[in-house]
Motif scaffolding. Structure first.
Motif: not given
Ligand SMILES: Nc1ncnc2c1ncn2[C@@H]1O[C@H](COP(=O)(O)OP(=O)(O)O)[C@@H](O)[C@H]1O
Ligand SMILES: [Mg+2]
Lengths: 295, 261
Positions: B111-116, B156, B158
């Motif tokens: 998912l890594l960093f959803p909001e970046m 982003r 996500r």
């Protein structure tokens, strides 16, 4: 209600809001990053104010105040950084970490408060203002120190937001908040970044403390009230975005100012908690929603 | 003879108190590409997470260039109502040491960093390799391997599709300038077209001389990319299929069933 009083009450609400925003954002950032609600935040605020009081040594003026505020923020940053390793890290692999951190941060709050009492005694004190005096605007007197508090609070928030968005360290802090495991696998120093997050949050609390301590009187437990208000702010606004606790802080600040004016000092907590309960009933996801972590 | 790049010796681990894998012996030589194939839920991801240092090994060693990365000996698993043993028990392996040694694990279903945004993630990706030469060249390489990412530069994470997210994950891994890249189920949930695209990209990575350890359920995808194959079953490495001809899907399935019954 005349326009003048309206303006005056509104202005004091905005100033309160700015200080609550400074504090609540610190709480919210730690909550979204570590999943810890820092109950020692109020005690850190008080400690920050006392450190500034010590540094300014009874004299006011812009230079002294600036120095006092900077020293206070720096000292509290270091304390916050260290407190990650003392209060949070030993328990990070425990399943009931949230509950444990409630206890450790409450313990830290008690320790700090009593340390302040031991060092500086119970008597009321006040941090000397940067600029004494006031000016007239729309028929109401505003203190320069009030305006300075609001401007500084907003500036600090802008600086923090920019830091989180633009710098590598800030982005790494957001990364570790959003996915700790992936951050670890990327080679980020997670403990350092967590400690940094708490340090920044306590430095912001210190800044809020310095201003509250210069606008009102301070005593060893005077952080409890701002902590309570920030708790209300964080619940009211949620932590979905960086700006949500800030917006909520101004709502709470204005609500407090107007309810204090119309209903009296003793009723304003009831109004605020009433608002909080209403929000919890109608829009419960505002409460500590970790579904969307934006930071 | 020089030591292999990665060597697992009698490695055992799991989620305490549940043992998931044991007795795993596996090597990856420098510039070698190795596959790991086995049924779902048998502990491949758990094994790789242990190698990557996010889980503590219970027993055995993780060695890179012959050097042990984990603490020596077995893990003592003690629990008590009265004492917080976690307070005293140090981690037996640190993800940072593994990353530093040049072994990079790309998580399954990352998912890594959803909001970046893609840009932000790619920019902080070389955290482990800051100051080393070759990052600029690797950036160009990443652009070349995954041209799609350029189109989604400001989205982003996500809002990305599964395939795009997989590409970001691999790109992030590459920017750490690994010597061994571990890919956990890269084709999970990908369309056939994307699978082909990804396969080409991984083949490209292989030609760069980087060692690979790939876990995948899609045996055709896997055998096209590797020199050697390990079969993983019942929580351990069952058998090794040498560097000769890669067997077909049927043959591999037959081997696995033989081993089981
Ligand atoms: N976080 C976890 N906690 C406890 N058990 C887990 C956890 N993750 C996976 N497992 C269990 O470990 C076993 C192996 O899972 P996994 O390593 O994901 O297998 P694979 O990657 O081979 O499909 C499964 O039985 C799974 O239920
Ligand atoms: Mg798996």
């Amino acid at each position: 209600m005349s326009a003048d009083t309206f303006f005056f009450v509104g202005a004091s609400g905005l100033i309160l809001g700015g200080l609550y925003a400074l504090m609540a954002t610190g709480l919210a950032v730690v909550w979204t990053t570590l999943g810890v609600f820092n109950f020692a935040h109020g005690a850190f605020l008080a400690l920050g104010a006392y450190v500034a009081w010590q540094v300014s040594d009874g004299s006011g003026g812009p230079a002294t105040f600036l120095l006092a505020a900077c020293v206070s923020a720096a000292v509290l940053f270091c304390l916050g950084y260290v407190s990650h390793f003392a209060l949070v890290k030993p328990f990070e692999r425990k399943k009931n970490m949230v509950l444990l951190s409630v206890i450790t941060t409450l313990a830290a709050a008690a320790i700090i408060e009593n340390a302040i009492l031991l060092i500086w005694g119970p008597r009321d004190k006040q941090v000397p203002a940067a600029v004494e005096g006031s000016f007239e605007l729309f028929g109401s007197a505003l203190r320069y120190q009030d305006i300075l508090a609001l401007v500084t609070a907003l500036a600090a928030l802008v600086v923090l937001a920019t830091f989180l968005r633009r710098t590598a360290t800030g982005r790494s802090m957001r990364a570790v908040a959003q996915n700790r495991e992936a951050a670890e696998l990327m080679g980020l120093r997670t403990s350092h970044l967590f400690a940094l997050t708490i340090g920044i949050s306590t430095a912001m609390a210190a800044l809020a403390g310095v201003f509250i301590g210069s606008l009102r009187f301070m005593n060893p437990s005077f952080g409890a009230d701002p902590l309570m208000k920030s708790l209300i702010v964080v619940i009211l606004g949620g932590v979905a975005r960086f700006t949500s606790p800030i917006a909520a802080a101004f709502v709470v600040g204005l609500a407090e100012a107007f309810s204090t004016f119309f209903l009296g000092l003793y009723w304003s907590p009831a109004v605020l908690f009433g608002m909080m309960i209403a929000v919890l009933v109608v829009k419960p996801e505002g409460l500590f929603s970790r579904r969307t972590k934006t930071l | 003879m020089t030591a292999p790049l990665l060597e697992l010796r009698n490695l055992a681990g799991g989620y305490p108190p549940v043992a998931v894998f044991r007795n795993v012996n596996l090597t990856v030589a420098v510039t070698e590409s190795v596959g790991l194939f086995g049924p779902n839920g048998q502990g491949k991801t758990t094994l790789l997470k242990t190698v990557a240092g996010t889980l503590d090994p219970w027993e055995g060693d993780v060695r890179v260039d012959g050097e042990r990365l984990n603490a020596e000996g077995r893990m003592r698993s003690r629990t008590s109502r009265h004492l917080n043993y976690d307070l005293f028990r140090k981690r037996r392996i640190r993800a940072r040491d593994v990353v530093r040694s040049g072994v990079i694990y790309v998580m399954q279903g990352n998912l890594l960093f959803p909001e970046m945004t893609v840009k932000e993630v790619i920019e902080i990706a070389p955290a482990a390799s800051v100051g080393r030469s070759g990052i600029a060249a690797m950036r160009d390489m990443v652009d070349e391997l995954f041209p799609r990412l350029g189109e989604r530069w400001h989205s982003r994470i996500r809002y990305l599709s599964g395939g795009e997210r997989q590409m970001v994950s691999i790109a992030v891994g590459l920017l750490a300038l690994p010597r061994l890249l571990i890919l956990d189920e890269p084709t999970l949930g990908l369309s056939p077209k994307l699978r082909v695209e990804l396969s080409a990209a991984i083949a490209g990575i292989r030609t760069m001389g980087m060692a690979l350890l790939i876990v995948d359920q899609n045996i055709e995808f896997l055998t096209g990319l590797i020199d050697r194959l390990y079969l993983f079953d019942h929580g351990t490495v069952d058998r090794e299929i040498g560097s000769g001809r890669m067997p077909s899907r049927q043959e591999i399935m037959a081997m696995m069933f033989e081993a089981r019954h």
